[in-house]
Design a protein around this motif. Structure first.
Motif, mmCIF file in Angstrom:
data_model
loop_
_atom_site.group_PDB
_atom_site.id
_atom_site.type_symbol
_atom_site.label_atom_id
_atom_site.label_comp_id
_atom_site.label_asym_id
_atom_site.label_seq_id
_atom_site.Cartn_x
_atom_site.Cartn_y
_atom_site.Cartn_z
ATOM 1 N N TYR A 1 0.856 -1.200 0.000
ATOM 2 C CA TYR A 1 0.000 0.000 0.000
ATOM 3 C C TYR A 1 0.889 1.245 0.000
ATOM 4 O O TYR A 1 1.912 1.288 0.705
ATOM 5 C CB TYR A 1 -0.904 -0.005 1.229
ATOM 6 C CG TYR A 1 -2.104 0.914 1.126
ATOM 7 C CD1 TYR A 1 -3.151 0.602 0.260
ATOM 8 C CD2 TYR A 1 -2.182 2.080 1.868
ATOM 9 C CE1 TYR A 1 -4.259 1.428 0.153
ATOM 10 C CE2 TYR A 1 -3.288 2.912 1.769
ATOM 11 C CZ TYR A 1 -4.325 2.583 0.899
ATOM 12 O OH TYR A 1 -5.412 3.416 0.794
ATOM 13 N N ILE B 1 0.663 4.138 1.277
ATOM 14 C CA ILE B 1 0.745 4.844 2.559
ATOM 15 C C ILE B 1 0.902 3.804 3.656
ATOM 16 O O ILE B 1 0.174 2.802 3.689
ATOM 17 C CB ILE B 1 -0.516 5.691 2.798
ATOM 18 C CG1 ILE B 1 -0.634 6.783 1.725
ATOM 19 C CG2 ILE B 1 -0.514 6.326 4.187
ATOM 20 C CD1 ILE B 1 -1.956 7.520 1.736
ATOM 21 N N PRO C 1 -1.920 7.894 8.372
ATOM 22 C CA PRO C 1 -0.602 7.316 8.084
ATOM 23 C C PRO C 1 0.066 6.859 9.390
ATOM 24 O O PRO C 1 -0.190 7.435 10.457
ATOM 25 C CB PRO C 1 0.175 8.467 7.449
ATOM 26 C CG PRO C 1 -0.859 9.471 7.034
ATOM 27 C CD PRO C 1 -1.972 9.324 8.022
ATOM 28 N N GLU D 1 -4.076 10.074 11.121
ATOM 29 C CA GLU D 1 -5.184 11.006 10.928
ATOM 30 C C GLU D 1 -6.530 10.313 11.064
ATOM 31 O O GLU D 1 -7.540 10.963 11.296
ATOM 32 C CB GLU D 1 -5.108 11.636 9.523
ATOM 33 C CG GLU D 1 -3.861 12.432 9.248
ATOM 34 C CD GLU D 1 -3.819 12.909 7.802
ATOM 35 O OE1 GLU D 1 -4.870 12.838 7.103
ATOM 36 O OE2 GLU D 1 -2.743 13.355 7.361
ATOM 37 N N LEU E 1 -9.718 3.806 3.281
ATOM 38 C CA LEU E 1 -8.476 4.585 3.197
ATOM 39 C C LEU E 1 -8.249 5.117 1.788
ATOM 40 O O LEU E 1 -7.784 6.252 1.617
ATOM 41 C CB LEU E 1 -7.292 3.732 3.646
ATOM 42 C CG LEU E 1 -7.236 3.381 5.134
ATOM 43 C CD1 LEU E 1 -6.057 2.458 5.416
ATOM 44 C CD2 LEU E 1 -7.143 4.637 5.991
ATOM 45 N N ASP E 2 -8.568 4.322 0.772
ATOM 46 C CA ASP E 2 -8.436 4.793 -0.611
ATOM 47 C C ASP E 2 -9.244 6.072 -0.811
ATOM 48 O O ASP E 2 -8.760 7.057 -1.392
ATOM 49 C CB ASP E 2 -8.939 3.735 -1.593
ATOM 50 C CG ASP E 2 -7.950 2.586 -1.773
ATOM 51 O OD1 ASP E 2 -6.783 2.737 -1.354
ATOM 52 O OD2 ASP E 2 -8.355 1.544 -2.319
ATOM 53 N N TYR F 1 -10.399 8.093 1.545
ATOM 54 C CA TYR F 1 -9.973 9.170 2.449
ATOM 55 C C TYR F 1 -8.772 9.922 1.882
ATOM 56 O O TYR F 1 -8.747 11.160 1.865
ATOM 57 C CB TYR F 1 -9.634 8.589 3.815
ATOM 58 C CG TYR F 1 -9.121 9.620 4.800
ATOM 59 C CD1 TYR F 1 -10.001 10.434 5.501
ATOM 60 C CD2 TYR F 1 -7.753 9.776 5.035
ATOM 61 C CE1 TYR F 1 -9.540 11.389 6.405
ATOM 62 C CE2 TYR F 1 -7.281 10.722 5.928
ATOM 63 C CZ TYR F 1 -8.176 11.520 6.611
ATOM 64 O OH TYR F 1 -7.710 12.464 7.503
ATOM 65 N N PHE F 2 -7.777 9.200 1.405
ATOM 66 C CA PHE F 2 -6.552 9.853 0.936
ATOM 67 C C PHE F 2 -6.672 10.374 -0.499
ATOM 68 O O PHE F 2 -5.892 11.244 -0.907
ATOM 69 C CB PHE F 2 -5.368 8.905 1.064
ATOM 70 C CG PHE F 2 -4.944 8.678 2.482
ATOM 71 C CD1 PHE F 2 -4.403 9.710 3.236
ATOM 72 C CD2 PHE F 2 -5.122 7.439 3.089
ATOM 73 C CE1 PHE F 2 -4.017 9.504 4.555
ATOM 74 C CE2 PHE F 2 -4.738 7.227 4.404
ATOM 75 C CZ PHE F 2 -4.199 8.265 5.145
ATOM 76 N N GLU G 1 -9.509 11.786 -1.570
ATOM 77 C CA GLU G 1 -10.537 12.817 -1.564
ATOM 78 C C GLU G 1 -9.938 14.202 -1.509
ATOM 79 O O GLU G 1 -9.131 14.519 -0.639
ATOM 80 C CB GLU G 1 -11.448 12.602 -0.345
ATOM 81 C CG GLU G 1 -12.678 13.466 -0.321
ATOM 82 C CD GLU G 1 -13.532 13.149 0.902
ATOM 83 O OE1 GLU G 1 -13.086 13.468 2.010
ATOM 84 O OE2 GLU G 1 -14.617 12.563 0.738
#
Length: 769
Positions: free
Chosen positions: A678, A680, A717, A722, A746-747, A749-750, A752
């Protein structure tokens, strides 16, 4: 000095003026009472002045970026006036049945796209502009019994509507001649004296109140008893079809639920179409006591977040005079007994803000019901305050879709929670299976009969053994209590003997000697069996309490506390179930790996992990960011992060468990398949927890079904977390099976991009003078 002549003259003038005033008043009275008296009597009989309450629109609910979740739209309701419809109407049941059938036809017409709803087999049709959208009426029948025979109760035993019906049956058992219920009440009352029961907090349980009458009398028996009573005592016609009798029984029960009387109207139907309104207006002499009222009804701008948004509904007597759902409302300013109030979720939790202030309208009407004039003492309602939630609606959508995608094959349920570890603000609260609030009333029978319990908010009310996600807490407790340190190791060959019992570990393929970091990475049971044996159950209970496990979090909506395994909890449970054995050493071995009596909500697990990664600050989770006035011009309340506990543990302890959780998602870790590559860095802990349930919950002798839940608690992270996420999948088998759900969140969230803020959206919608 005034002489005698002047004084007499003045008295004479005053006397004449007095006689003139008396003459004028007498003449007016003569005209009113004798000359025009009969005319005024006829006129007063021809007009009626009524003052009615105008309900306020509820406040809107938005996500953290101002995206609408719940707003309002104008709708029409059919309202029955007690004095003119129920008391003075000999044919009330015939008219009520006619109205009910027209409402049902209206709903069916809207569902089929027909625009002549409400016109049923009487040759009367109302022309309608087919380009105009119509809405189908919903009959306000809240009796949780199926519409058609053979009748069955709707919903799970113990849910709110089943409980309300059970209470009604108990209260009416003698009147309805339900002997089995009367006998059970007598026995339960005696048991209160001879065999008292206590809850987990040691409070005495009222066994009569706990009695579920719906298990003592069948739905068919109850409907039959109600029909007999209504025919014998209320004048309901005999000879009705079974379907018509069921309709009238359901409506009469619903009237009783809201306390229909001279002080409270009964809303027969909501979302009434213009066709049905036109028909009733045209035939108003037939429908005396039936009022059409416009109102702001809830409009759902999203099909997601049903559990946290919650439902609204008519106020019931137990809310007006009792304590249910924030009552008693009879003592609160701005409420009438026929108000709509929040029943669950944020709608209920924030009722005081969302409700608004009702207005008043005084209208003079003629005998035909036509309005003549609005009086000056009418005043407009003020809408409720608007709620800005902490939820990210796009993340919520991703979470709910991912839960459905990955958990549907297991035919059970699950939940996902995501929050900010530095504030306690909740970004996601998703429960699977879910339902559509827009169609909640229409689909209620299907929702409540679903064996997977869609109405249960598993995020805050699902109680699960935490499995290996608990091992992080066990490690922290053992490190802080001095039982282990960074150099402590245990060798695992897959077995651990204690008290003549063999406990197993199959989480790694070959024998290993592990320290605490490696034990977290590989989720080694034997390592934590050894640690738990030395730590003791009492210490585990204390550390659970510090991290909020087994306690309510204080989030705004309904939640369950669960329980933390240990000798104190076991002893409390033994009060009600003496067959439970006392706490023993083998129990702490199981408790240390997240089994035994441990039962926590996904929200508790996410919040506990947030306190680990932020260094020991336990925040109260919140769904509310701010509350603003109905026009968004002023801030009513700005929610600030609230610390509910501080856990003291060293940086060295935190670094060790964080390193272990870092390796969980790295090569060889239990979540490596999902996160090793991944982009992150993610930390976390997987878990598997064994569950047992009866194949028939109502039969204690039925077969026991065993299955295993999958859990995963993660954060990212890794170096500066966060977001913390907890996912539970019932029957998923292992935490790695639900890790893809975490990845999906997570996909989103990061990836967006931060949308327009609430302030920007509101400034665009601000009305100019």
């Amino acid at each position: 000095m005034v002489n005698k002549t002047q004084l007499l003259r003045r008295l004479l003038v005053l006397g004449c003026l007095l006689l003139l005033c008396v003459g004028l008043a007498g003449g007016q009275l003569l005209q009113l009472q004798l000359i025009n008296g009969e005319s005024y009597v006829r006129r007063s009989a021809s007009f009626l002045t009524t003052t009615s309450t105008v309900s306020a629109a509820r406040g809107e609910i938005l996500d953290r970026y101002g995206r609408a979740m719940v707003t309002n739209q104008t709708g029409f309701s059919l309202v029955l006036i007690y004095s003119s419809f129920w008391e003075d109407k000999e044919d009330r049941f015939e008219v009520l049945l006619d109205l009910a059938n027209r409402v049902k036809a209206d709903g069916a017409a809207a569902a089929s796209g027909d625009t002549t709803g409400g016109d049923i087999e009487d040759g009367t049709e109302t022309e309608t502009d087919t380009t105009e959208e119509t809405s189908g009426a919903v009959l306000n029948d809240v009796m949780p019994i199926t519409d058609t025979a053979p009748y069955e109760y709707v919903g799970a035993a113990g849910d709110s509507e089943r409980k309300a019906l059970s209470d009604y049956i108990k209260q009416s058992a003698e009147t309805l001649g339900l002997q089995a219920v009367q006998d059970a009440k007598t026995a339960a009352s005696a048991a209160n004296e001879t065999n008292p029961q206590y809850d987990a907090d040691g409070n005495l349980i009222d066994q009569v109140a706990q009695l579920d009458a719906t298990t003592l009398v069948s739905a068919s028996e109850f409907v039959s008893a109600m029909r007999t009573y209504m025919e014998t005592n209320l004048g309901m016609p005999t000879g009705l079809s079974e379907a018509d009798a069921r309709t009238l029984v359901g409506l009469y029960y619903s009237m009783r639920r809201v306390g229909f009387n001279n002080n409270a109207t009964f809303t027969l139907a909501d979302n009434v179409s213009m066709d049905l309104i036109a028909y009733i207006k045209e035939h108003h002499q037939q429908y005396t006591g039936v009022d059409v009222q416009s109102e702001a009804i809830r409009k759902y701008d999203t099909t997601y977040a049903a559990h946290l948004l919650g439902t609204v509904g008519p106020m019931y007597t137990e809310e007006w005079t009792g304590t249910k759902n924030g009552g008693p409302y009879e003592d609160k300013a701005g409420y009438t007994m026929n108000d709509t109030i929040g029943k669950s979720g944020l709608e209920a939790a924030l009722e005081e803000y969302l409700h608004g202030t009702a207005g008043s309208r005084t209208v003079e009407t003629d005998l035909g019901g036509d309005s003549i004039t609005d009086h000056a003492n009418s005043y407009a309602p003020q809408p409720g305050d608007n709620v800005i939630t902490t939820i990210d609606l796009e993340l919520q959508e991703v979470a709910e879709n991912s839960l459905a995608n990955y958990l549907s094959e297991y035919q059970r349920g699950g939940a996902a929670v995501a929050l900010d570890p530095d504030t306690g603000e909740m970004l996601v609260m998703a429960s699977y299976p879910t339902y559509d609030l827009e169609n909640y009333n229409k689909d209620y029978d299907q929702i409540s009969s679903d064996s997977r319990s869609p109405e249960l908010n598993r995020a805050t009310q699902g109680l699960y053994p935490p499995g290996s996600t608990f091992k992080v807490l066990t490690a922290i407790a053992a490190l802080e209590e001095g039982i282990i340190d960074a150099n402590t190791t245990y060798t695992c060959d897959g077995k651990f003997e204690y008290g003549g019992v063999t406990f197993t570990c199959s989480n790694h393929d070959q024998p290993m000697t592990l320290d605490v970091t490696q034990a977290i990475k590989y989720s080694c049971n034997v390592f934590f069996y050894n640690v738990g044996q030395q730590l003791t159950g009492a210490h585990l209970e204390q550390w659970c309490d510090k991290f909020g496990l087994g306690n309510v979090t204080g989030v705004e909506i309904a939640e369950y506390a669960g329980q933390a395994a240990g000798p104190t909890e076991r002893e409390a449970n033994r009060k009600n179930d003496p067959s439970l054995r006392e706490w023993q050493g083998g129990d702490v071995v199981n408790a240390a790996i997240g089994q035994s009596d441990n039962l926590f909500t996904p929200l508790q697990l996410a919040n506990y992990m947030a306190a680990v990664v932020n260094g020991g600050t336990l925040y109260q989770p919140t769904l509310v960011k701010s509350i603003k006035t109905y026009d968004y011009s002023d801030v009513v309340e700005e929610r600030q992060p609230e610390v509910i506990g501080t856990i003291e543990f060293s940086d060295a302890t935190r670094n060790l468990v964080m390193q272990g959780m870092s390796e969980v998602t790295a090569e060889g870790g239990t979540a490596a398949t999902t996160f090793a590559d991944y982009p992150i860095k993610v930390g976390g802990k997987t878990g598997s927890a064994e569950m047992y349930e009866l194949s028939d919950p109502d039969d204690p002798n039925s077969a026991v079904i065993e299955y295993t839940n999958g859990l995963f608690v993660a954060f990212a992270p890794f170096d500066d977390p966060e977001i913390v996420i907890c996912v539970v999948g019932e029957g998923a088998g292992h935490g790695s099976a639900v890790a893809p759900i975490v990845r999906d969140i997570l996909d989103a969230y990061f990836a967006e991009e931060e949308p327009d803020t609430v302030e920007a959206i509101q400034s665009e919608n601000t009305m100019v003078p």
